[in-house]
Enzyme design. Structure first.
Site, short mmCIF file in Angstrom:
data_model
loop_
_atom_site.label_atom_id
_atom_site.label_comp_id
_atom_site.label_asym_id
_atom_site.label_seq_id
_atom_site.Cartn_x
_atom_site.Cartn_y
_atom_site.Cartn_z
N VAL A 198 0.84 -1.19 0.00
CA VAL A 198 0.00 0.00 0.00
C VAL A 198 0.88 1.25 0.00
CG1 VAL A 198 -0.22 0.17 2.50
CG2 VAL A 198 -2.06 1.02 1.05
N LYS A 199 2.13 1.12 0.39
CA LYS A 199 3.05 2.26 0.43
C LYS A 199 3.35 2.80 -0.96
CE LYS A 199 3.50 2.00 4.88
NZ LYS A 199 3.75 2.96 5.89
N ASP A 200 3.09 2.01 -2.01
CA ASP A 200 3.26 2.50 -3.37
C ASP A 200 2.36 3.71 -3.61
OD1 ASP A 200 4.88 0.28 -3.56
OD2 ASP A 200 3.70 -0.72 -5.09
#
Length: 144
Positions: free
Chosen positions: A65-67
């Site tokens: 999700v950090k993308d």
């Protein structure tokens, strides 16, 4: 059987198969693949009469999700004029955010420096370096 369609206005190629209704497209670059991850209904785990859905963030290019966070930070800084060509992005990280920033910066041409405690994962350091980041380790004795 696969059918290939070309969308006239956008030039995006869409691949479609009728077996599962699966649709995929050809992207111009890796950053376009961030987000729009699938939501899947769990069929066998949920109690009866309860619908449970999961958001599959591992479908992002670096499986995190950090993308989304990384591209959001960089594009917001560009839009506001805080980040310009040739400037370096620096992040204190323990891993996933640094990896995602390394990918976004590599594509957009920004040098990226990640600082992290020497006790953090060797694998994460290797991934960031493979994406072109400079990794600076800080002593664990000083609190990272």
């Amino acid at each position: 059987m696969w059918n290939v369609f070309r969308l006239q206005k956008t030039g995006v190629r869409v691949f479609r198969t009728s077996r599962y209704g699966f649709t995929s497209r050809v992207y111009n670059n890796i950053l376009e693949t961030i987000g729009n991850t699938p939501v899947v209904k769990l069929q066998k785990i949920a109690p009866k009469n309860v619908d449970v859905y999961v958001k599959c963030e591992f479908f992002n290019p670096l499986s995190s999700v950090k993308d989304r966070l990384a591209i959001g930070i960089i594009e917001d800084a560009e839009k506001k004029g805080h980040l310009k060509a040739g400037q370096t992005v620096v992040e204190a990280t323990s891993g996933n955010t640094g990896i995602a920033l390394a990918m976004v910066c590599a594509f957009k041409g920004y040098p990226f420096v990640a600082t992290m405690a020497e006790t953090f994962s060797v694998e994460r350091r290797k991934i960031m370096r493979a994406l072109g980041a400079q990794v600076i380790l800080t002593p664990a004795s000083g609190g990272g």
